[in-house]
Design an enzyme around this catalytic site. Structure first.
Site, mmCIF file in Angstrom:
data_model
loop_
_atom_site.group_PDB
_atom_site.id
_atom_site.type_symbol
_atom_site.label_atom_id
_atom_site.label_comp_id
_atom_site.label_asym_id
_atom_site.label_seq_id
_atom_site.Cartn_x
_atom_site.Cartn_y
_atom_site.Cartn_z
ATOM 1 N N LEU C 64 40.275 36.854 40.258
ATOM 2 C CA LEU C 64 41.049 35.705 39.790
ATOM 3 C C LEU C 64 40.285 34.925 38.729
ATOM 4 O O LEU C 64 40.817 33.987 38.158
ATOM 5 C CB LEU C 64 41.381 34.798 40.986
ATOM 6 C CG LEU C 64 42.142 35.527 42.102
ATOM 7 C CD1 LEU C 64 42.282 34.652 43.335
ATOM 8 C CD2 LEU C 64 43.509 35.963 41.599
ATOM 9 N N ARG C 65 39.072 35.316 38.500
ATOM 10 C CA ARG C 65 38.216 34.742 37.445
ATOM 11 C C ARG C 65 37.823 33.289 37.675
ATOM 12 O O ARG C 65 37.185 32.696 36.814
ATOM 13 C CB ARG C 65 38.867 34.866 36.072
ATOM 14 C CG ARG C 65 39.058 36.309 35.599
ATOM 15 C CD ARG C 65 37.817 37.118 35.730
ATOM 16 N NE ARG C 65 37.805 38.309 34.896
ATOM 17 C CZ ARG C 65 36.824 39.176 34.853
ATOM 18 N NH1 ARG C 65 35.767 39.009 35.630
ATOM 19 N NH2 ARG C 65 36.890 40.221 34.057
ATOM 20 N N ASP C 306 42.340 46.569 41.567
ATOM 21 C CA ASP C 306 41.033 46.261 40.954
ATOM 22 C C ASP C 306 41.236 45.381 39.717
ATOM 23 O O ASP C 306 40.564 45.526 38.704
ATOM 24 C CB ASP C 306 40.261 47.527 40.594
ATOM 25 C CG ASP C 306 38.751 47.270 40.548
ATOM 26 O OD1 ASP C 306 38.030 48.059 39.917
ATOM 27 O OD2 ASP C 306 38.307 46.269 41.138
#
Lengths: 166, 323, 428
Positions: C64-65, C306
């Site tokens: 999700l950064r 991924d």
């Protein structure tokens, strides 16, 4: 188009050049038809300087639009151009652009005393101020648009002029 | 995904738009380059070593990896075609300040670049540039790969082929051996691609296992680990440089041992054909991959390679600029 | 909300049902299947005729950064991507900035995610502090904060002593250990599978041994410590064979594969396409065939996206220098369906690989199935209509997928999370 006997014309060209020939004059034939013609002239006129040949592919003014096409040959000028009398030989004189390219190339080898142009046939329709001092035949009418005239030589060494429509 | 059907080197008419690699370059184009190079060799013998073909064009040497030799030969070739040459040693300039590769390219395009000669340490970098030029509609700007990572060095491969053709004429009855660090060599990959495309029936590589890439046989070569075996009856020996760094990566124990087993000496060369020629892309490590006696001997054609290299690069640039 | 989903083909792998029937949702849970429960009044009716109704998808790995990489993507954008992809539960790896190795960070992430009210986020905690491979993390505290498993993401543990101790500690509490088999030394500096393609292209290779040597260590240590091992992103035939052998010898080990590795192999790198720069690398055709077959047979338990959004600039670099990873949340369903059709895998099993099987790996009880009483996480999709995948159609901030411009089927029409319709295809 008039029927042209290329071999007769070549003989005629020899007779045109011979009176004004000097001992140190060199011949330079322009690939490809001009080279065959120059070889013939070189022999018939008994020229002592070795024969020069040039391929003008790298000096053409249409490189920007057409790129390099065909298979460029090595140019070979086995004599010193500096101060030399040169006769440039080509089979057909048309727009004059090939001659201009040949002049540009020759001048990159040195500064000749003079350059004269010898051609078998002048088909007219010049686009540059170029003229042949020695010309065996001038066409009376322009050729149809899109056609090309070139010299060819068979195995026996006999010449013929071929007209091709694009 | 890139469209794999469209070779980025060729334009829609099948002409050469960029020179990126010899792998997958059609045989007729390979031959065309070699044929075109022939008349260019004569230019070097003239008083005025210039042709007007690239007059008014700007050639930018974009070298992200230092190389005075290669850059100089490209510069000479471009100048002999009357081009304006600008050298950019990017290793020391703007990219170190964080400018991306493509930003650098865009800036140079804004300066009316006509051709980029690119050397980069990362495989595939010239492709990125070529694709970017394509994507931004700049079809009149051409890229010449002067060496990218381990991938390709197409002009070196071409000049090697020109050299072989000059001395041996017919590719289809030759045995050629490539000796040395194939794993790290872009020169070797380009040579293998060209030799196989031109129909050389037997291409050999001679190296220790640590210096060979995986599945190298699939590139169409026979693998040898012994010099006497590998050089037996060959017509052409192509040497590769061994760089000092190889000793650090646990790839080789020492240059002495390497020289003893894989160095080209007159004794080892004796099993090749008597008229075999020896090529080297330079610069040579005398006493490491090649003995001085061989380098200076009658079989070596290393200096002619340099002369041919200029003509070949002139041919490539002329073909690209004219397409 | 009370929702009545009419006439959809309901596929529930956990309960082995595949039939056209109605689904009734009351509030946050599934109320009934087939006929309405007594007194049920629908506040919303969804006509699912011609559509497939499945449990909300469960993705074992989606980056999700956040925290740290907000310029690449944010929780908001990626949650929307999850909804558009029909993913209602996802596990996020610990390789954020800072690393998810402190309970406070995990709590904050869960809090942020809960407030967005989209997919359920299940953080995977770091096995070692900072992922540095030296000190083990406070695993019990992290589980309390919300972690479902522990991993090193793509950072191999060099010190095998530390690895052993970390697995022992996790095993003390029955915590799950998810490990990516990467040897710290083999393949270091590599960017592509070590084989014919990388050799030709002059790309530094990552040999298969990078995976198998590490895997041998992981399997042995799992056997010794009794840790619950899950192998993430198997990439090779040899690696999969090792896992199968270990299972045959009695080891309880699960594994997953990334969706891209089911469809692509090293040849697809083409002319140095940076969109195909992935970790683990795309391996050979034979490896791809083994992975496709392995997922079909169940040797590989689940498939995940991924999901790794990368900004455009980071992909506009020569292959080896481009940032690795592909965006995948919105591709998990279409690419799973594509694989299932090509491999002739029954739809119920294919759906299982992205719902119930993934749920059991993560230990989720209330999700991944449509039994009465289950959490009302539902995905309704159109199995037939084909569309071209375009940048604009992706809601993720990462547009980095090698599948751009390709036709895909399996368009999500509705995504329901805890009884709330969080995404509808037409309302855009």
């Amino acid at each position: 188009m008039e029927q042209l006997d290329a071999n007769l014309l070549a003989r005629h060209l020899v007779d045109l050049i011979r009176p004004t020939l000097t001992p140190d004059t060199a011949l330079v034939g322009i690939h490809t038809g001009g080279v065959w013609l120059a070889q013939y002239l070189h022999r018939e006129l008994g020229i002592t300087q070795p024969l020069g040949t040039i391929d003008v592919a790298f000096y053409r003014d249409d490189y920007g639009s057409r790129g390099l096409h065909g298979k460029p040959q090595r140019s070979d000028i086995p004599f010193d151009v500096e101060g030399r009398s040169i006769i440039l030989v080509d089979d057909v004189l048309y727009t004059g652009r090939t001659t201009r390219a040949a002049l540009n190339e020759l001048f990159d080898y040195g500064r000749p005393a003079r350059i004269d142009l010898a051609v078998l046939v002048d088909r007219g329709e010049r686009e540059l101020p170029i003229g042949a001092r020695y010309c065996a035949h001038t066409l009376s009418h322009p050729l149809p648009a899109g056609s090309s005239l070139a010299l060819s030589q068979d195995e026996a060494g006999l010449f013929s002029l071929r007209l091709l429509h694009e | 995904m890139n469209n794999p059907a469209r070779n980025p080197q060729l334009n829609a008419d099948g002409e050469l738009q960029h020179l990126l690699t010899l792998d997958g370059l059609p045989k007729n184009i390979l031959n065309q380059i070699l044929d075109t190079a022939e008349p260019f060799t004569e230019v070097a013998e003239r008083e005025i070593k210039k042709l007007p073909l690239l007059r008014g064009k700007s050639v930018f040497n974009l070298f992200f990896e230092n190389s005075t030799r290669t850059r100089t030969t490209f510069e000479i070739a471009a100048k002999r075609l009357s081009a304006d040459v600008i050298n950019l040693n990017v290793a020391t300039s703007s990219t170190n300040k964080g400018e991306t590769l493509l930003d650098t390219v865009d800036n140079l395009c804004a300066m009316q670049a006509d051709m980029f000669v690119v050397r980069h340490a990362t495989s595939g970098a010239p492709y990125l540039i070529a694709q970017h030029l394509q994507a931004t509609g700049r079809h009149h700007i051409h890229v010449v790969n002067a060496g990218d990572g381990r991938h390709a060095h197409p002009t070196q491969g071409l000049l090697d082929m020109y050299t072989i053709r000059h001395y041996k004429r017919d590719f289809t009855n030759l045995t050629v051996a490539i000796v040395g660090d194939v794993l790290h060599s872009r020169v070797a990959r380009s040579e293998i691609a060209a030799l196989t495309t031109l129909g050389v029936p037997e291409v050999r590589v001679i190296a220790p296992k640590t210096l060979l890439p995986s599945d190298i046989e699939r590139m169409g070569v026979r693998v040898f680990h012994d010099m006497k075996e590998g050089l037996r009856g060959v017509d052409v020996v192509m040497m590769l440089r061994l760089q000092n760094e190889r000793m650090q990566g646990a790839l080789l124990p020492s240059s002495q041992e390497y020289y003893k087993i894989f160095g080209l000496t007159e004794e080892k060369l004796a099993v090749a054909k008597p008229d075999a020629i020896v090529l080297h892309p330079g610069p040579m490590n005398r006493g490491v991959e090649i003995d001085s006696a061989v380098a200076d001997g009658k079989s070596a054609v290393i200096l002619p390679q340099v002369t041919f290299g200029i003509a070949v690069r002139m041919a490539v640039m002329s073909m690209l600029a004219g397409s | 909300m009370n929702i009545h989903i009419k006439n959809g083909r309901v596929i529930d792998p956990a309960n082995r049902t595949d039939k056209v029937q109605d689904v009734f949702i009351a509030g946050e849970a599934i109320a009934a299947l087939g006929s309405a429960p007594a007194g049920f009044v629908a506040e919303r009716t969804i006509d699912a005729a011609g559509l497939v109704v499945v449990p909300g998808l469960i993705d074992l790995a989606a980056r999700l950064r956040e925290p740290g990489f907000e310029y690449r993507a944010t929780l908001e954008s990626e949650m929307h991507a999850a909804m558009a992809g029909g993913v209602t539960s996802l596990a996020c790896p610990p390789d954020t900035e800072p690393v998810l190795d402190e309970p406070g960070l995990v709590e904050m992430l869960c809090f942020r995610a809960k407030n967005l009210n989209c997919a359920h986020v299940y953080p995977v905690g770091a096995l070692t502090v900072g992922l540095k491979g030296e000190r083990i993390t406070e695993m019990a505290e992290l589980v309390e904060a919300g972690c479902v498993a522990f991993s090193q993401a793509n950072n191999p543990l060099k010190d095998t002593q530390v690895l052993l101790r970390a697995m022992q500690y996790a095993a003390t509490f029955g915590f799950r250990v998810w490990l990516q088999p990467i040897d710290p030394y083999l393949g270091k500096g590599g960017v592509a599978h070590d084989g014919e393609v990388a050799s030709r292209m002059g790309l530094t290779g990552i040999p298969v041994e990078t995976e198998t040597v590490a895997l041998a260590t992981h399997l042995q240590l799992a056997r010794t410590t009794g840790a619950k091992l899950h192998v993430t992103r198997v990439s090779s035939a040899a690696g999969l064979a090792m896992i199968e052998r270990a299972r045959a010898e009695g080891l309880d080990v699960t594994c997953d594969v990334a969706i891209h590795h089911l469809h692509l192999c090293d040849i697809d790198i083409g002319y140095f396409d940076p969109l195909c720069h992935l970790v683990p690398p795309l391996r050979s055709q034979r490896d791809r065939e083994a992975l496709r077959a392995g997922l079909a047979s169940g040797a590989i338990n689940a498939v995940c996206s991924d999901h790794t959004p990368v900004d455009d600039d980071s992909k506009l670099a020569p292959f080896g220098e481009a940032e690795a990873g592909a965006t995948g949340l919105e591709l998990l369903l279409p690419l799973t369906l594509k694989w299932a059709e090509e491999m002739k895998v029954p739809l119920i099993d294919a759906i299982g690989r992205i719902t119930s099987d993934a749920a059991s790996i993560m230990g989720i009880k209330r999700g991944g199935h449509l039994s009465p009483g289950a959490r009302a996480d539902v995905c309704i999709f159109d199995p037939r209509t084909e569309r071209l995948l375009s940048r604009d159609s992706l809601r993720s901030q990462g547009k980095n997928t090698p599948f751009l411009g390709l036709p895909v089927t399996g368009q999500v029409r509705h995504t329901i999370v805890e009884g709330r319709v969080m995404y509808e295809a037409n309302a855009r």
